[in-house]
Scaffold this motif. Structure first.
Motif, PDB file in Angstrom:
ATOM      1  N   ILE A 163       0.823  -1.213  -0.093  1.00  0.00           N
ATOM      2  CA  ILE A 163       0.051  -0.087   0.038  1.00  0.00           C
ATOM      3  C   ILE A 163       1.077   1.201   0.066  1.00  0.00           C
ATOM      4  N   SER A 164       0.420   2.409  -0.312  1.00  0.00           N
ATOM      5  CA  SER A 164       1.031   3.691  -0.500  1.00  0.00           C
ATOM      6  C   SER A 164       0.990   4.341   0.789  1.00  0.00           C
ATOM      7  N   GLY A 165       1.855   5.317   1.071  1.00  0.00           N
ATOM      8  CA  GLY A 165       1.886   5.972   2.394  1.00  0.00           C
ATOM      9  C   GLY A 165       0.670   6.554   2.678  1.00  0.00           C
ATOM     10  N   GLY A 166      -0.028   7.038   1.545  1.00  0.00           N
ATOM     11  CA  GLY A 166      -1.357   7.651   2.289  1.00  0.00           C
ATOM     12  C   GLY A 166      -2.395   6.764   2.577  1.00  0.00           C
ATOM     13  N   GLN A 167      -2.430   5.525   1.815  1.00  0.00           N
ATOM     14  CA  GLN A 167      -3.291   4.593   2.093  1.00  0.00           C
ATOM     15  C   GLN A 167      -2.719   4.194   3.343  1.00  0.00           C
ATOM     16  N   GLY A 168      -1.675   3.983   3.739  1.00  0.00           N
ATOM     17  CA  GLY A 168      -1.218   3.592   5.044  1.00  0.00           C
ATOM     18  C   GLY A 168      -1.673   4.411   6.198  1.00  0.00           C
ATOM     19  N   GLN A 169      -1.493   5.558   5.966  1.00  0.00           N
ATOM     20  CA  GLN A 169      -2.181   6.532   7.184  1.00  0.00           C
ATOM     21  C   GLN A 169      -3.465   6.701   7.224  1.00  0.00           C
ATOM     22  N   ARG A 170      -4.284   6.147   6.132  1.00  0.00           N
ATOM     23  CA  ARG A 170      -5.661   6.018   6.059  1.00  0.00           C
ATOM     24  C   ARG A 170      -6.090   4.767   7.099  1.00  0.00           C
ATOM     25  N   ILE A 171      -5.087   3.885   6.804  1.00  0.00           N
ATOM     26  CA  ILE A 171      -5.259   2.469   7.522  1.00  0.00           C
ATOM     27  C   ILE A 171      -5.140   2.726   8.756  1.00  0.00           C
ATOM     28  N   MET A 172      -3.985   3.590   9.315  1.00  0.00           N
ATOM     29  CA  MET A 172      -3.941   3.871  10.768  1.00  0.00           C
ATOM     30  C   MET A 172      -4.992   4.769  11.354  1.00  0.00           C
ATOM     31  N   ILE A 173      -5.563   5.503  10.514  1.00  0.00           N
ATOM     32  CA  ILE A 173      -6.655   6.300  11.123  1.00  0.00           C
ATOM     33  C   ILE A 173      -7.997   5.259  11.139  1.00  0.00           C
ATOM     34  N   ALA A 174      -8.105   4.382  10.413  1.00  0.00           N
ATOM     35  CA  ALA A 174      -9.294   3.467  10.500  1.00  0.00           C
ATOM     36  C   ALA A 174      -9.098   2.632  11.761  1.00  0.00           C
ATOM     37  N   MET A 175      -7.863   2.174  11.972  1.00  0.00           N
ATOM     38  CA  MET A 175      -7.305   1.385  13.209  1.00  0.00           C
ATOM     39  C   MET A 175      -7.536   2.116  14.555  1.00  0.00           C
ATOM     40  N   MET A 176      -7.438   3.505  14.423  1.00  0.00           N
ATOM     41  CA  MET A 176      -7.701   4.220  15.493  1.00  0.00           C
ATOM     42  C   MET A 176      -9.176   4.589  15.881  1.00  0.00           C
ATOM     43  N   LEU A 177      -9.674   4.589  14.906  1.00  0.00           N
ATOM     44  CA  LEU A 177     -11.363   5.030  15.164  1.00  0.00           C
ATOM     45  C   LEU A 177     -12.244   3.949  15.094  1.00  0.00           C
ATOM     46  N   THR A 179     -12.421   1.575  17.240  1.00  0.00           N
ATOM     47  CA  THR A 179     -12.926   1.441  18.748  1.00  0.00           C
ATOM     48  C   THR A 179     -13.904   2.566  19.128  1.00  0.00           C
ATOM     49  N   ASP A 180     -14.211   3.500  18.378  1.00  0.00           N
ATOM     50  CA  ASP A 180     -15.028   4.786  18.534  1.00  0.00           C
ATOM     51  C   ASP A 180     -14.501   5.276  19.581  1.00  0.00           C
ATOM     52  N   PRO A 181     -13.283   5.936  19.602  1.00  0.00           N
ATOM     53  CA  PRO A 181     -12.761   6.661  20.878  1.00  0.00           C
ATOM     54  C   PRO A 181     -13.527   8.072  20.988  1.00  0.00           C
ATOM     55  N   GLU A 182     -13.288   8.611  22.250  1.00  0.00           N
ATOM     56  CA  GLU A 182     -13.642   9.802  22.377  1.00  0.00           C
ATOM     57  C   GLU A 182     -12.659  11.039  21.964  1.00  0.00           C
ATOM     58  N   LEU A 183     -11.425  10.603  21.994  1.00  0.00           N
ATOM     59  CA  LEU A 183     -10.316  11.486  21.915  1.00  0.00           C
ATOM     60  C   LEU A 183      -9.375  10.978  21.094  1.00  0.00           C
ATOM     61  N   VAL A 184      -8.913  11.388  19.999  1.00  0.00           N
ATOM     62  CA  VAL A 184      -7.693  10.946  19.349  1.00  0.00           C
ATOM     63  C   VAL A 184      -6.599  12.051  19.358  1.00  0.00           C
ATOM     64  N   ILE A 185      -5.465  11.187  19.550  1.00  0.00           N
ATOM     65  CA  ILE A 185      -4.224  12.274  19.648  1.00  0.00           C
ATOM     66  C   ILE A 185      -3.507  11.924  18.248  1.00  0.00           C
ATOM     67  N   ALA A 186      -3.470  12.925  17.618  1.00  0.00           N
ATOM     68  CA  ALA A 186      -2.807  12.583  16.368  1.00  0.00           C
ATOM     69  C   ALA A 186      -1.423  13.455  16.128  1.00  0.00           C
ATOM     70  N   ASP A 187      -0.182  12.661  16.242  1.00  0.00           N
ATOM     71  CA  ASP A 187       0.965  13.227  16.498  1.00  0.00           C
ATOM     72  C   ASP A 187       1.518  13.189  14.999  1.00  0.00           C
ATOM     73  N   GLU A 188       1.851  14.347  14.364  1.00  0.00           N
ATOM     74  CA  GLU A 188       2.672  14.680  13.145  1.00  0.00           C
ATOM     75  C   GLU A 188       1.878  13.555  12.126  1.00  0.00           C
ATOM     76  N   PRO A 189       0.533  13.365  12.115  1.00  0.00           N
ATOM     77  CA  PRO A 189       0.130  12.004  11.254  1.00  0.00           C
ATOM     78  C   PRO A 189       0.461  12.286   9.870  1.00  0.00           C
ATOM     79  N   THR A 190       0.767  13.499   9.410  1.00  0.00           N
ATOM     80  CA  THR A 190       0.825  13.532   7.984  1.00  0.00           C
ATOM     81  C   THR A 190       2.298  14.031   7.692  1.00  0.00           C
ATOM     82  N   SER A 191       3.153  13.876   8.325  1.00  0.00           N
ATOM     83  CA  SER A 191       4.513  14.607   8.076  1.00  0.00           C
ATOM     84  C   SER A 191       5.245  13.530   7.145  1.00  0.00           C
TER      85      SER A 191
END
Ligand SMILES: Nc1ncnc2c1ncn2[C@@H]1O[C@H](COP(=O)(O)OP(=O)(O)O)[C@@H](O)[C@H]1O
Ligand SMILES: [Mg+2]
Length: 222
Positions: A163-177, A179-191
């Motif tokens: 997968i590409s970097g952009g897809q990889g970051q979407r996968i990470m976002i999918a993985m983080m979301l 569980t339906d969290p109330e708070l997300v901490i995104a640490d330089e998620p696009t750098s």
């Protein structure tokens, strides 16, 4: 890092006052975070600062993922009604990844190279919903669609190197979301991403915060 952060306008999900983090190494003490205060509701908060200014240290302190040699003090450090200063590790396991998720900088280092990406997202959900394997795949496909991955069925079975970097970051976002969290901490998620993909991922995060009513702490050096 000193405090330079804006305030909430609804019931605070996070209430942090005068947070200090010191790293103790023999007789050397590094004051990585010096007196940060903020409140956050279901809204966005940006932490901006140059590299080494203590941004990630704040994120890790909130997740209780700091190394043993870190010394954390705060006048107040509450997530909802949980006092993060003295929460047990057992209780933290029900919070971390479930109620608070952290998206890291580079998916390459966060994904397991030998497990297909769909199963990795499923794993994140199964950790908090044990034994419900049959439901997990449907949840993952739904989530891949939410993060605007085209052909979710096909992408589910791809491995991280496919997968590409952009897809990889979407996968990470999918993985983080998932569980339906109330708070997300995104640490330089696009750098680690190209400029055009970066804007897409930022737009996606922005939409998700609005549509799912999340609190978001967005960490950036620019
Ligand atoms: N595990 C650690 N042990 C010792 N010092 C650390 C550790 N993690 C971070 N630091 C120090 O704390 C400071 C802040 O680091 P960090 O929070 O990673 O900054 P940023 O995310 O803003 O780039 C830096 O001086 C860094 O060297
Ligand atoms: Mg950092």
């Amino acid at each position: 890092m000193t405090s330079s952060i804006l305030a909430a306008n609804n019931a605070p999900l996070l209430d942090v006052r005068d947070l200090h983090v010191d790293f103790v190494n023999g007789r050397t003490v590094t004051n990585a975070v010096r007196g940060v205060s903020f409140q956050l509701g279901r809204e966005k908060l940006a932490i901006v600062g140059e590299s080494g200014s203590g941004k990630s240290t704040v994120g890790r302190a909130l997740m209780r993922l700091h190394p043993a040699k870190a010394r954390i003090t705060a006048e107040r450090m509450h997530f909802d009604d949980i006092d993060l200063r003295n929460v047990s590790e057992a209780q933290m396991r029900t919070v971390r990844g479930k109620r608070i998720s952290m998206i890291m900088q580079d998916p390459k280092y966060s994904l397991n190279p030998v497990v297909c990406v769909g199963d990795q997202i499923a794993e994140a959900w199964l950790t908090h919903h044990p034994g419900r394997k049959a439901e997990a795949k449907a949840k993952v496909l739904e989530m891949l669609d939410v993060v605007r991955i085209r052909q979710p069925e096909r992408v589910y079975s791809l491995y991280p190197h496919e997968i590409s970097g952009g897809q990889g970051q979407r996968i990470m976002i999918a993985m983080m979301l998932i569980t339906d969290p109330e708070l997300v901490i995104a640490d330089e998620p696009t750098s680690a991403l190209d400029v055009s993909v970066r804007l897409q991922v930022l737009g996606l995060l922005d939409d998700l915060v609005a549509s799912r009513g999340l609190g978001l702490i967005f960490i950036s050096h620019d």
